[in-house]
Motif scaffolding. Structure first.
Motif, short mmCIF file in Angstrom:
data_model
loop_
_atom_site.label_atom_id
_atom_site.label_comp_id
_atom_site.label_asym_id
_atom_site.label_seq_id
_atom_site.Cartn_x
_atom_site.Cartn_y
_atom_site.Cartn_z
N PRO A 110 -73.93 -119.68 42.59
CA PRO A 110 -73.71 -118.44 42.81
C PRO A 110 -74.05 -118.64 44.31
N GLN A 111 -74.72 -119.40 44.78
CA GLN A 111 -74.76 -119.50 46.45
C GLN A 111 -73.69 -119.69 47.10
N ASN A 112 -72.46 -119.96 46.53
CA ASN A 112 -71.10 -120.10 47.33
C ASN A 112 -70.35 -118.77 47.14
N VAL A 113 -70.95 -117.59 46.82
CA VAL A 113 -70.33 -116.37 46.81
C VAL A 113 -70.75 -115.70 48.03
N GLY A 114 -69.69 -115.50 48.60
CA GLY A 114 -69.75 -114.59 49.99
C GLY A 114 -69.40 -113.25 50.17
N GLU A 115 -68.75 -112.67 50.67
CA GLU A 115 -67.96 -111.42 50.42
C GLU A 115 -67.56 -110.96 48.92
N VAL A 116 -67.74 -109.83 48.61
CA VAL A 116 -67.31 -109.18 47.61
C VAL A 116 -66.55 -107.94 47.61
N TYR A 117 -65.45 -107.85 47.72
CA TYR A 117 -64.48 -106.78 47.87
C TYR A 117 -63.99 -105.79 46.72
N GLY A 118 -64.77 -104.79 46.63
CA GLY A 118 -64.19 -104.06 45.30
C GLY A 118 -63.10 -102.87 45.71
N VAL A 119 -62.18 -103.11 44.79
CA VAL A 119 -60.89 -102.33 45.06
C VAL A 119 -60.75 -100.93 44.28
N VAL A 120 -60.83 -100.02 44.77
CA VAL A 120 -61.02 -98.68 44.29
C VAL A 120 -59.67 -97.70 44.44
N LYS A 121 -58.90 -97.50 43.53
CA LYS A 121 -57.66 -96.31 43.58
C LYS A 121 -58.48 -95.13 43.83
N ALA A 122 -57.80 -94.36 44.63
CA ALA A 122 -58.13 -93.08 45.31
C ALA A 122 -58.24 -91.94 44.21
N TYR A 123 -57.83 -92.12 43.07
CA TYR A 123 -58.20 -91.54 41.97
C TYR A 123 -58.33 -92.32 40.83
N THR A 124 -58.31 -92.07 39.58
CA THR A 124 -58.75 -93.08 38.41
C THR A 124 -57.37 -93.11 37.40
N THR A 125 -57.43 -94.28 36.58
CA THR A 125 -56.32 -94.26 35.90
C THR A 125 -56.98 -95.29 34.85
N ARG A 126 -56.42 -95.22 33.48
CA ARG A 126 -56.73 -95.74 32.52
C ARG A 126 -55.53 -96.08 31.65
N VAL A 127 -55.47 -97.35 31.00
CA VAL A 127 -54.34 -97.66 30.02
C VAL A 127 -55.11 -97.65 28.56
N GLY A 128 -54.56 -97.08 27.83
CA GLY A 128 -54.93 -97.23 26.36
C GLY A 128 -55.88 -96.06 25.95
N ILE A 129 -56.67 -96.32 24.95
CA ILE A 129 -57.50 -95.40 24.20
C ILE A 129 -59.10 -95.87 24.86
N GLY A 130 -60.06 -94.63 24.53
CA GLY A 130 -61.29 -94.87 25.05
C GLY A 130 -61.86 -93.73 26.26
N ALA A 131 -63.18 -93.58 26.14
CA ALA A 131 -63.42 -92.51 26.99
C ALA A 131 -62.99 -92.60 28.61
N PHE A 132 -62.85 -91.23 29.01
CA PHE A 132 -62.09 -91.26 30.24
C PHE A 132 -62.85 -89.94 30.93
N PRO A 133 -64.01 -89.74 31.33
CA PRO A 133 -64.66 -88.59 31.93
C PRO A 133 -63.93 -87.60 32.74
N THR A 134 -63.16 -88.38 33.77
CA THR A 134 -62.48 -87.46 34.76
C THR A 134 -60.92 -87.36 34.54
N GLU A 135 -60.51 -87.58 33.37
CA GLU A 135 -59.08 -87.54 33.05
C GLU A 135 -58.53 -86.13 33.06
N GLN A 136 -57.31 -85.79 33.42
CA GLN A 136 -56.64 -84.38 33.70
C GLN A 136 -55.66 -84.55 32.88
N ASN A 137 -55.71 -83.84 31.62
CA ASN A 137 -54.55 -83.70 30.67
C ASN A 137 -53.88 -82.41 31.19
N ASN A 138 -53.33 -82.33 32.41
CA ASN A 138 -52.77 -81.26 32.89
C ASN A 138 -51.69 -81.44 34.05
N GLU A 139 -51.42 -80.65 34.75
CA GLU A 139 -50.39 -80.67 35.86
C GLU A 139 -50.76 -81.72 36.61
#
Length: 420
Positions: A251-280
């Motif tokens: 772990p001492q060789n881990v430097g920068e850790v960049y997280g990639v975030v979509k400007a909204y949220t998506t999910r493939v398949g089943i499972g809980a998705f609190p901010t899902e919009q089943n609408n227009e």
């Protein structure tokens, strides 16, 4: 390891000590949601200045899309940074490899255009990586069908269900052992020159001459087998710990850790998705964002950005900066909602719940931000973005506690705005 000088012992004498420098640091790119955040584009951008790009986990169930000179490349097993012809690509021991899929993927992308020239001479594969067969993929398909059939049933993951599942041993599964072996033998001569002792290869890369080493994670934090939304997860650690176990590096060789975030949220398949919009709104995000899985071809479920989820991913990964992608998809909205807290039974909970039943019933507390109703796709600096788009990025920074380093406003490499 090398001996370096003498050190005084407690009795005043001298004794030899062994010490080693930390060596080169690796830069890590990880998904911060449920995948499909645009990691491939961020890796492609950073790979232009890298000497080596590594895959540390996952298999060809992952999918990264890279657009170069209007040509769209799809990567599943190959590190997407291999599109830079000067890069050495490394597939670590944490990756499971379907050999026919590897070569089919490479040949398909070679036919699309320049960039993968000499890929076979630039790809190194750890000798500790495991091979997966066609029947593994068939089993995955059966298990996915079972999960979908059982979704929504209470206590589905009890011991009784698991015992029944394993007793059945997939009676419909057919395995052609001889056929599988014959197929694999056709790849022996091509794969043999690529295979090295992965631990030693990685050690030399870290402790040799200065190198810029990039690690691209597959899948994403909420699909991690330990920290994701179990049981609807992948089979590997796609958080930062998987970098060390999947490449054989400390772990001492881990430097920068960049997280990639979509400007909204998506999910493939089943499972809980609190901010899902089943609408227009969900339909608009799906259509404008062309939200279809690279690997599965399935439409992605869509919803508002969930900052509870992002902060949870940050707790685990320790992001040093974020890449905010697909901001342009929000260009047409008059207002934008952001999930900032979860309530259960009317009370705000201070953490992201591990229990799926709890996650299914959370009430999301939203903040509503003004949209910008302006095309951002031509912006190339932060200052060229509309004021409300700038404020949206700053809001994400403030509430996640992580600075936004890049903002994506389109598919191409040139559409990534760098802030610092």
């Amino acid at each position: 390891m090398s001996d370096s000088g003498n050190a005084q012992s407690r009795d005043g004498g001298s004794s030899r000590v062994t010490c080693s420098s930390v060596g080169n640091k690796v830069t890590v790119v990880l998904g911060a949601q449920w995948g499909d955040e645009g990691k491939g584009k961020v890796v492609d951008l950073l790979a232009q200045d890298a000497d080596m790009v590594c895959r540390c986990q996952g298999g060809n169930n992952a999918g990264h899309t890279v657009v170069v000179d209007s040509v769209e490349y799809d990567f599943h097993l190959l590190p997407s940074g291999i599109i830079n012809p000067m890069v050495t690509a490394f597939i670590g021991n944490g990756v499971v490899i379907h050999l026919p899929g590897l070569f089919e993927e490479a040949e398909k992308n070679v036919r699309k255009g320049k960039g993968l020239e000499g890929w076979e001479n630039r790809l190194i594969i750890s000798d500790r990586a495991h091979i997966v067969f066609d029947f593994h993929q068939a089993v995955d398909g059966i298990q996915e069908q079972e999960r979908q059939q059982q979704a929504g049933k209470k206590n589905v993951f009890t011991l009784t269900h698991l015992a029944s599942q394993y007793k059945s041993m997939y009676p419909s599964l057919e395995i052609d052992v001889d056929g599988e072996l014959e197929k694999l033998k056709t790849y022996v001569d091509r794969i043999k020159p690529m295979v090295r002792d992965g631990v030693f290869f990685m050690y030399e890369a870290l402790h040799g001459p200065s190198k810029k080493i990039l690690v691209e994670g597959a899948n994403a934090a909420l699909l991690d087998i330990d920290f994701g939304t179990y049981p609807f997860v992948t089979s590997s650690n796609c958080t930062v710990g998987g970098v060390c176990t999947g490449l054989g590096m400390p772990p001492q060789n881990v430097g920068e850790v960049y997280g990639v975030v979509k400007a909204y949220t998506t999910r493939v398949g089943i499972g809980a998705f609190p901010t899902e919009q089943n609408n227009e709104i969900g339909e608009l995000l799906q259509t404008r964002g062309k939200e279809v899985g690279v690997t599965t071809g399935r439409k992605r479920r869509c919803g508002w950005l969930d900052l509870v989820l992002i902060k949870y991913a940050h707790m685990i990964n320790g992001f040093t900066a974020l890449a905010l992608t697909k901001l342009d998809i929000l260009d047409v909205l008059p207002e934008i909602k952001v999930g900032v807290a979860y309530k259960v039974d009317g009370e705000i909970i201070p953490h992201f719940p591990a229990n799926q039943e709890v996650l299914q019933k959370v009430e999301v507390q939203y903040e509503t931000l003004p949209g910008w109703k302006t095309d951002t796709s031509a912006a190339r600096t932060f200052e060229e973005l509309p004021e409300n788009a700038q404020k949206y990025a700053c809001y994400i920074e403030d509430h996640s506690g992580v600075p936004v380093k890049w903002i994506g406003v389109g598919k191409s490499r040139e559409s990534m705005i760098q802030l610092f």
